[in-house]
Design a protein around this motif. Structure first.
Motif, PDB file in Angstrom:
ATOM      1  N   ALA A  26      53.667  11.821  15.046  1.00 51.47           N
ATOM      2  CA  ALA A  26      52.657  11.842  13.966  1.00 51.47           C
ATOM      3  C   ALA A  26      51.628  10.720  14.112  1.00 51.47           C
ATOM      4  O   ALA A  26      51.967   9.619  14.552  1.00 51.47           O
ATOM      5  CB  ALA A  26      53.350  11.737  12.612  1.00 51.47           C
ATOM      6  N   ASP A  27      50.395  11.001  13.714  1.00 49.26           N
ATOM      7  CA  ASP A  27      49.301  10.017  13.609  1.00 49.26           C
ATOM      8  C   ASP A  27      49.179   9.102  14.833  1.00 49.26           C
ATOM      9  O   ASP A  27      49.195   7.880  14.697  1.00 49.26           O
ATOM     10  CB  ASP A  27      49.497   9.141  12.365  1.00 49.26           C
ATOM     11  CG  ASP A  27      49.627   9.940  11.092  1.00 49.26           C
ATOM     12  OD1 ASP A  27      48.700  10.681  10.768  1.00 49.26           O
ATOM     13  OD2 ASP A  27      50.675   9.816  10.425  1.00 49.26           O
ATOM     14  N   GLN A  28      49.033   9.697  15.997  1.00 50.74           N
ATOM     15  CA  GLN A  28      49.048   8.853  17.202  1.00 50.74           C
ATOM     16  C   GLN A  28      47.725   8.151  17.477  1.00 50.74           C
ATOM     17  O   GLN A  28      47.691   7.157  18.177  1.00 50.74           O
ATOM     18  CB  GLN A  28      49.455   9.697  18.411  1.00 50.74           C
ATOM     19  CG  GLN A  28      50.948   9.983  18.379  1.00 50.74           C
ATOM     20  CD  GLN A  28      51.392  10.834  19.520  1.00 50.74           C
ATOM     21  OE1 GLN A  28      50.633  11.679  20.008  1.00 50.74           O
ATOM     22  NE2 GLN A  28      52.623  10.654  19.959  1.00 50.74           N
ATOM     23  N   ASN A  29      46.626   8.664  16.889  1.00 45.26           N
ATOM     24  CA  ASN A  29      45.316   8.107  17.236  1.00 45.26           C
ATOM     25  C   ASN A  29      44.749   7.138  16.216  1.00 45.26           C
ATOM     26  O   ASN A  29      43.787   6.439  16.499  1.00 45.26           O
ATOM     27  CB  ASN A  29      44.310   9.261  17.458  1.00 45.26           C
ATOM     28  CG  ASN A  29      44.810  10.215  18.515  1.00 45.26           C
ATOM     29  OD1 ASN A  29      45.383   9.793  19.513  1.00 45.26           O
ATOM     30  ND2 ASN A  29      44.631  11.496  18.280  1.00 45.26           N
ATOM     31  N   LEU A  37      50.453   4.196   7.241  1.00 50.27           N
ATOM     32  CA  LEU A  37      50.693   4.831   5.941  1.00 50.27           C
ATOM     33  C   LEU A  37      51.563   6.088   6.069  1.00 50.27           C
ATOM     34  O   LEU A  37      52.180   6.517   5.104  1.00 50.27           O
ATOM     35  CB  LEU A  37      49.360   5.207   5.296  1.00 50.27           C
ATOM     36  CG  LEU A  37      48.516   4.060   4.748  1.00 50.27           C
ATOM     37  CD1 LEU A  37      47.181   4.586   4.262  1.00 50.27           C
ATOM     38  CD2 LEU A  37      49.205   3.323   3.625  1.00 50.27           C
ATOM     39  N   GLY A  38      51.605   6.656   7.239  1.00 52.55           N
ATOM     40  CA  GLY A  38      52.383   7.879   7.452  1.00 52.55           C
ATOM     41  C   GLY A  38      51.632   9.104   6.955  1.00 52.55           C
ATOM     42  O   GLY A  38      52.196   9.984   6.308  1.00 52.55           O
ATOM     43  N   CYS A  39      50.335   9.135   7.267  1.00 53.54           N
ATOM     44  CA  CYS A  39      49.452  10.210   6.779  1.00 53.54           C
ATOM     45  C   CYS A  39      49.986  11.603   7.136  1.00 53.54           C
ATOM     46  O   CYS A  39      50.206  12.434   6.271  1.00 53.54           O
ATOM     47  CB  CYS A  39      48.084  10.017   7.419  1.00 53.54           C
ATOM     48  SG  CYS A  39      46.766  10.010   6.251  1.00 53.54           S
ATOM     49  N   GLU A  40      50.184  11.822   8.425  1.00 54.53           N
ATOM     50  CA  GLU A  40      50.690  13.118   8.871  1.00 54.53           C
ATOM     51  C   GLU A  40      52.199  13.224   8.642  1.00 54.53           C
ATOM     52  O   GLU A  40      52.715  14.284   8.333  1.00 54.53           O
ATOM     53  CB  GLU A  40      50.366  13.279  10.366  1.00 54.53           C
ATOM     54  CG  GLU A  40      50.003  14.680  10.749  1.00 54.53           C
ATOM     55  CD  GLU A  40      49.811  14.829  12.235  1.00 54.53           C
ATOM     56  OE1 GLU A  40      49.839  15.965  12.693  1.00 54.53           O
ATOM     57  OE2 GLU A  40      49.656  13.814  12.951  1.00 54.53           O
ATOM     58  N   LEU A  41      52.862  12.088   8.798  1.00 49.45           N
ATOM     59  CA  LEU A  41      54.323  12.046   8.658  1.00 49.45           C
ATOM     60  C   LEU A  41      54.774  12.558   7.290  1.00 49.45           C
ATOM     61  O   LEU A  41      55.710  13.342   7.193  1.00 49.45           O
ATOM     62  CB  LEU A  41      54.806  10.603   8.882  1.00 49.45           C
ATOM     63  CG  LEU A  41      56.292  10.323   8.761  1.00 49.45           C
ATOM     64  CD1 LEU A  41      57.076  11.080   9.823  1.00 49.45           C
ATOM     65  CD2 LEU A  41      56.575   8.832   8.901  1.00 49.45           C
ATOM     66  N   PHE A  42      54.095  12.120   6.221  1.00 50.53           N
ATOM     67  CA  PHE A  42      54.528  12.507   4.878  1.00 50.53           C
ATOM     68  C   PHE A  42      53.791  13.721   4.319  1.00 50.53           C
ATOM     69  O   PHE A  42      53.911  14.012   3.133  1.00 50.53           O
ATOM     70  CB  PHE A  42      54.399  11.301   3.925  1.00 50.53           C
ATOM     71  CG  PHE A  42      55.340  10.195   4.282  1.00 50.53           C
ATOM     72  CD1 PHE A  42      56.708  10.411   4.311  1.00 50.53           C
ATOM     73  CD2 PHE A  42      54.864   8.942   4.633  1.00 50.53           C
ATOM     74  CE1 PHE A  42      57.588   9.403   4.671  1.00 50.53           C
ATOM     75  CE2 PHE A  42      55.729   7.926   4.991  1.00 50.53           C
ATOM     76  CZ  PHE A  42      57.101   8.158   5.018  1.00 50.53           C
ATOM     77  N   THR A  43      53.017  14.392   5.158  1.00 52.58           N
ATOM     78  CA  THR A  43      52.396  15.639   4.691  1.00 52.58           C
ATOM     79  C   THR A  43      52.848  16.831   5.535  1.00 52.58           C
ATOM     80  O   THR A  43      53.268  17.841   5.015  1.00 52.58           O
ATOM     81  CB  THR A  43      50.854  15.561   4.746  1.00 52.58           C
ATOM     82  OG1 THR A  43      50.472  15.141   6.053  1.00 52.58           O
ATOM     83  CG2 THR A  43      50.302  14.617   3.704  1.00 52.58           C
ATOM     84  N   ARG A  44      52.787  16.674   6.869  1.00 55.22           N
ATOM     85  CA  ARG A  44      53.097  17.820   7.731  1.00 55.22           C
ATOM     86  C   ARG A  44      54.529  17.795   8.245  1.00 55.22           C
ATOM     87  O   ARG A  44      55.142  18.838   8.403  1.00 55.22           O
ATOM     88  CB  ARG A  44      52.123  17.856   8.915  1.00 55.22           C
ATOM     89  CG  ARG A  44      50.689  17.827   8.444  1.00 55.22           C
ATOM     90  CD  ARG A  44      49.741  18.033   9.569  1.00 55.22           C
ATOM     91  NE  ARG A  44      49.639  19.457   9.889  1.00 55.22           N
ATOM     92  CZ  ARG A  44      48.774  19.941  10.755  1.00 55.22           C
ATOM     93  NH1 ARG A  44      47.969  19.140  11.402  1.00 55.22           N
ATOM     94  NH2 ARG A  44      48.724  21.217  10.993  1.00 55.22           N
ATOM     95  N   PHE A  45      55.064  16.612   8.521  1.00 59.05           N
ATOM     96  CA  PHE A  45      56.442  16.539   9.025  1.00 59.05           C
ATOM     97  C   PHE A  45      57.437  16.556   7.855  1.00 59.05           C
ATOM     98  O   PHE A  45      58.356  17.357   7.849  1.00 59.05           O
ATOM     99  CB  PHE A  45      56.626  15.285   9.881  1.00 59.05           C
ATOM    100  CG  PHE A  45      55.982  15.395  11.223  1.00 59.05           C
ATOM    101  CD1 PHE A  45      56.687  15.842  12.319  1.00 59.05           C
ATOM    102  CD2 PHE A  45      54.646  15.077  11.393  1.00 59.05           C
ATOM    103  CE1 PHE A  45      56.090  15.970  13.563  1.00 59.05           C
ATOM    104  CE2 PHE A  45      54.031  15.192  12.628  1.00 59.05           C
ATOM    105  CZ  PHE A  45      54.752  15.642  13.721  1.00 59.05           C
TER     106      PHE A  45
END
Lengths: 362, 128
Positions: free
Chosen positions: B67-70, B77-85
């Motif tokens: 998640a959020d590698q770039n 914050l875990g933007c993708e981690l806490f929405t998509r994963f």
């Protein structure tokens, strides 16, 4: 997030297309399925709790009872985890025999999964053909191990029975028969217009979605996920020159086709093992010791992980089993079925991911 | 929406979350979000269905890898981690939290302070 829903349709827990009880709640808008939710808990065994505190000799038998379809690989992964903890080496002949039995189990599992799919899309002729061929595979498992399903074939440091020359001859003859029949069935599946209508482009899952849900096994490989077959890292399979099969379509058709392709691959692996079977003992020595490890193997449905902690007598103090269906069923519910164009595709898509509820609930 | 045959699944969901590996995962997520384990467990039970809860550990593992590698701020914050994963926060809300945090850092606020405020807003959004 709230969504406007026309009708909520519960499928299951008892459904003619499913081998095990599970309930899928579908929220629909017209014919379209907006989202689905899988409800579990109809066959919880609590097997991990039963295993705790018991000696490995008892846990070994419990492990293969986690799943009745891929029981051999549960036996294999548990035993290899115990061997890893205790530094027990396996004689080469036993390692090859393990592959033979494991691949026979994989063929039986893949054929059963494809039978279920064909039955679900109402191609009963092909379904029954497949079930008939599966019997030949199970007969060979019985000939080698003495049992069709719960074989208890592998033990720390080896296997329980050797492959007799007459059994090897019969096995190779039966494999030729199975291969011929499977070629015919694969052609029927590949070229059938009804099958194409119900399978191609249905239940699509992208590579990114597959990675996000940690999808494993043929379900992941059908969506183009590379390097996800744990047989690539197993020493015996590496020795046999194993390579992973991958497809990129990501739909129901690809998931079923990849299982057909893997059946042929398994047949080749068994042939290689039998033809190059090393001489020597089938059982080495060794005592199970205290330790802790997490060990994964490739089950027919994908990555199967056993996390085990043992004491100095080989008693299992703690055990956690992560089965492939945990990941695959979740990916199916949240990626493949979501936004399906028809409620009729829910059952076939669910079956195409080869869900094992017994594994999932343990 | 209300189902005719709906069962109360809270006890079963709680049982899933208290197995060894799941418990470790819940504790790790709670540490990351700086919130009590029990509160996170409550949010997870309320927001996720049974199969997602069963798969929580694998999704957490994959999220940390992919998640959020770039984007550095989004990763912290875990933007993708806490929405998509692990879908704990609505994607639009999370996007606004990430943008706001990035803007605060750009305006010269302390990075740690901005991230702490972002995390607090994520906790609020998860609880909402």
């Amino acid at each position: 997030m709230k969504k406007t829903v026309d009708v909520s349709i519960p499928l299951g827990p008892m459904h003619p297309c499913w081998k095990e009880p599970v309930r899928i709640k579908c929220e629909t808008a017209g014919e379209r399925v907006i989202r689905t939710e899988v409800e579990l808990g109809y066959m919880k065994k609590g097997i991990e709790r039963i295993m705790r505190g018991r000696p490995w000799q008892e846990v070994m038998f419990l492990a293969e009872r986690v799943c009745g379809i891929c029981s051999v690989v549960h036996n294999m992964v548990f035993i290899e985890a115990m061997e890893k903890i205790s530094d027990i080496a396996v004689p080469p002949r036993a390692a090859y025999l393990r592959v033979v039995v494991n691949e026979l189990d994989r063929i039986a599992s893949h054929i059963l999964a494809n039978f279920s799919y064909c039955y679900t899309i109402e191609h009963e002729t092909l379904a029954m053909y497949l079930l008939n061929t599966r019997e030949t595979v199970l007969d060979n498992l019985e000939r080698i191990t003495g049992s069709r399903i719960n074989t208890a074939y592998m033990i720390p440091g080896g296997v329980r029975f050797d492959l007799l020359p007459e059994d090897a001859t019969a096995l190779l003859a039966d494999l030729n028969k199975v291969e011929d029949e499977m070629r015919r069935y694969t052609r029927i599946f590949e070229t059938g217009p009804l099958i194409a209508l119900r399978s191609k482009g249905i239940g699509y899952m992208s590579r990114e979605e597959a990675i996000r849900a940690h999808t494993v096994g043929p379900t992941a490989r059908a969506s183009g996920v590379e390097d996800c077959d744990l047989r690539l890292r197993h020493p015996t399979y590496r020795d046999l020159g194993f390579t992973q099969i991958t497809r990129t379509e990501g739909d129901n058709f690809a998931r079923v086709m990849i299982r057909f392709q893997e059946v042929f691959q398994s047949i080749d692996l068994i042939r290689k093992c039998v033809e190059n079977l090393p001489e020597g003992p089938i059982r080495g020595g060794g005592l199970c010791k205290a330790g802790e490890t997490s060990y994964a193997g490739e089950a027919p449905r994908g990555e199967l992980t056993y996390t085990i902690r043992t004491d100095e007598y080989g008693r299992v103090l703690d055990i956690t089993i992560r089965t492939p269906s945990v990941m695959n069923i979740e990916a199916c519910a949240h990626a493949m079925i979501t936004d399906a164009t028809s409620i009729a595709d829910v059952t076939s898509t669910f079956i195409s991911s080869d869900p094992c509820i017994a594994c999932n609930e343990r | 929406m209300k189902y005719l045959y709906e069962k109360d699944l809270r006890q079963m969901k709680y049982t899933i979350l208290t197995s060894t590996r799941h418990d470790e995962t819940v504790r790790a997520i709670a540490r990351r979000l700086e919130m009590p384990d029990a509160k996170l467990r409550m949010i997870l039970i309320r927001r996720l269905d049974m199969s997602l809860l069963e798969n929580l550990e694998s999704r957490w593992q994959m999220g940390r890898e992919h998640a959020d590698q770039n984007d550095q701020v989004a990763q912290e914050l875990g933007c993708e981690l806490f929405t998509r994963f692990i879908p704990l926060v609505d994607p639009d809300v999370m996007r606004s939290i990430c943008d706001e945090t990035g803007r605060m850092i750009g305006d010269g606020s302390s990075r740690d302070e901005a991230l702490a405020k972002g995390r607090a807003r994520i906790r609020e959004a998860a609880l909402a």
